[in-house]
Design a protein around this motif. Structure first.
Motif, PDB file in Angstrom:
ATOM      1  N   HIS A  71      51.983  27.772  21.424  1.00  0.00           N
ATOM      2  CA  HIS A  71      52.440  29.066  21.760  1.00  0.00           C
ATOM      3  C   HIS A  71      54.014  28.947  22.464  1.00  0.00           C
ATOM      4  CE1 HIS A  71      48.172  30.307  21.533  1.00  0.00           C
ATOM      5  NE2 HIS A  71      47.831  29.230  22.205  1.00  0.00           N
ATOM      6  N   HIS A  83      42.728  30.875  17.021  1.00  0.00           N
ATOM      7  CA  HIS A  83      42.086  29.660  17.605  1.00  0.00           C
ATOM      8  C   HIS A  83      40.966  29.134  16.614  1.00  0.00           C
ATOM      9  CE1 HIS A  83      43.984  30.582  21.462  1.00  0.00           C
ATOM     10  NE2 HIS A  83      44.467  29.197  21.214  1.00  0.00           N
ATOM     11  N   HIS A  95      42.685  28.144  29.258  1.00  0.00           N
ATOM     12  CA  HIS A  95      43.091  29.181  28.696  1.00  0.00           C
ATOM     13  C   HIS A  95      42.045  29.728  27.248  1.00  0.00           C
ATOM     14  CE1 HIS A  95      44.632  27.068  24.842  1.00  0.00           C
ATOM     15  NE2 HIS A  95      45.108  28.141  24.458  1.00  0.00           N
ATOM     16  N   ALA A 143      40.756  29.513  24.354  1.00  0.00           N
ATOM     17  CA  ALA A 143      41.164  28.936  22.997  1.00  0.00           C
ATOM     18  C   ALA A 143      39.726  28.584  22.397  1.00  0.00           C
ATOM     19  CB  ALA A 143      41.881  27.296  23.205  1.00  0.00           C
ATOM     20  N   LEU A 169      44.696  34.585  25.447  1.00  0.00           N
ATOM     21  CA  LEU A 169      44.515  33.774  24.072  1.00  0.00           C
ATOM     22  C   LEU A 169      46.114  33.132  24.182  1.00  0.00           C
ATOM     23  CD1 LEU A 169      43.298  36.706  21.880  1.00  0.00           C
ATOM     24  CD2 LEU A 169      42.112  34.719  22.655  1.00  0.00           C
ATOM     25  N   ASP A 191      44.934  23.019  21.524  1.00  0.00           N
ATOM     26  CA  ASP A 191      46.000  23.588  20.743  1.00  0.00           C
ATOM     27  C   ASP A 191      46.559  22.438  19.977  1.00  0.00           C
ATOM     28  OD1 ASP A 191      45.042  25.841  21.435  1.00  0.00           O
ATOM     29  OD2 ASP A 191      46.832  26.730  22.439  1.00  0.00           O
TER      30      ASP A 191
HETATM   31 ZN   LIG Z   1      46.025  28.246  22.369  1.00  0.00          ZN
END
Ligand SMILES: [Zn+2]
Length: 333
Positions: free
Chosen positions: A77, A143, A212, A214, A232, A292
């Motif tokens: 991100h 995700h 977060h 995900a 998100l 992530d």
């Molecule tokens: Zn993420």
């Protein structure tokens, strides 16, 4: 690398003697030059995340040089491309990104890639059917790799993109498709393994609180309620109100553990632990999840295995059934 005249002469001599040696041994000459030529001529495939790159590398085999832009600890991100990253993108024969807004800061460069005529694949967008994308307040959740049954579809999808972009000969095309089928199968086994491990968690404890948002695809697939402090994208802030309402949830549902993520600050999660503690609910840090990027797990498959084992262990499940082996384990001799 810069060479001075003396080094140039020396390297020239070395090259000349290698040529003599090679010509002396006959076939060695052609195999050396053939290897050099194929390495130089090999098409370039650039992937944004490791989750994409792992599948692309396995499916492409020796058909292409596969590069991954985001390292194993990079938050996609927040990733910002260097000049070298952009140069690599513009040299590519195929670029594969996740899409759904994951590569926020890279998007202007991806637009340029596409405008230049380089094939650009939005992988996560391309594998989902109409109603499968999840969203929150009108923002689509990127995700998708968190559901291994969905991510298994990336193997044939990447094989098709490689076929369209690289136009391999018939023999290479067949091995490409065989590799894709085998990767797809391994990812479906990973999905079955994940389902089995997560199903060992008692129903009432299947609440996953992370830094977060995900894990929503994960939660939908494996029947886990998920709550993230941030939204998100890690680019959004987790507000005080979000923390307070999560503390309420932890206390009311007697949640035993919450989780930090390797690419996201643990500050908000620690605030949850303190907040719940102040209200008499002891909640522990269940461990670090890779959301992530694979972090020290290294690969997509090991990242998923690490996540399901860590979640199951902290929420009262069992990490591995005795009759089950993880998908990457070698069979006993
Ligand atoms: Zn993420």
């Amino acid at each position: 690398m810069h060479l001075n005249r003396r080094q140039l002469t020396a390297s020239g001599l070395l090259a000349a003697s290698a040529l003599v040696l090679a010509s002396l041994t006959g076939c060695a000459e052609s195999s050396v030059s053939a290897t050099a030529a194929s390495a130089a001529a090999r098409p370039i495939v650039v992937c944004t995340t490791t989750m994409i790159g792992d599948v692309a590398q396995e499916v492409a085999g020796d058909l292409a040089d596969v590069h991954v832009l985001f390292g194993p600890t990079v938050d996609p991100h927040l990733f910002r491309a260097t000049r070298d990253d952009v140069a690599l993108l513009m040299r590519a024969d195929l670029v594969i990104c996740n899409g759904f807004g994951l590569e926020g800061y890279l998007e202007p460069h991806l637009k340029r890639v596409s405008e230049t005529g380089i094939p650009l694949m939005h992988l996560a967008e391309s594998i989902l059917k109409n109603d499968e994308a999840m969203s929150d307040a009108g923002v689509v959740d990127p995700h998708v790799w968190m559901d291994a049954s969905l991510w298994a579809r990336t193997a044939p999808a990447i094989a098709k993109a490689l076929t369209d972009a690289l136009k391999p000969e018939a023999a290479s095309l067949q091995t490409l498709n065989e590799r894709a089928a085998s990767v797809e199968q391994r990812l479906l086994e990973l999905d079955a393994h994940s389902e089995s491990v997560i199903s060992s968690i008692p129903d009432h404890a299947r609440i996953l609180v992370t830094a977060h948002d995900a894990f929503r695809y994960f939660g939908r697939r494996y029947n886990v309620r998920v709550e993230g402090v941030q939204g998100l994208s890690t680019a959004s802030e987790g507000g005080l109100r979000a923390i307070e309402s999560l503390v309420d949830l932890i206390v009311e549902s007697k949640i035993p553990a919450v989780f930090v993520e390797s690419t996201v600050s643990s500050r908000n999660i620690k605030a949850l632990v303190e907040g719940a503690g102040a209200r008499g609910q002891a909640v522990s840090l269940g461990g670090t999840l890779h959301s992530d990027a694979p972090g020290d797990a290294g690969t997509y498959i090991r990242m998923v295995e690490h996540n399901v084992d860590t979640i199951a262990a902290a929420l009262g499940g069992s990490t591995l059934r005795e009759d089950e082996q993880p998908p990457h384990a070698e069979s006993p001799q």
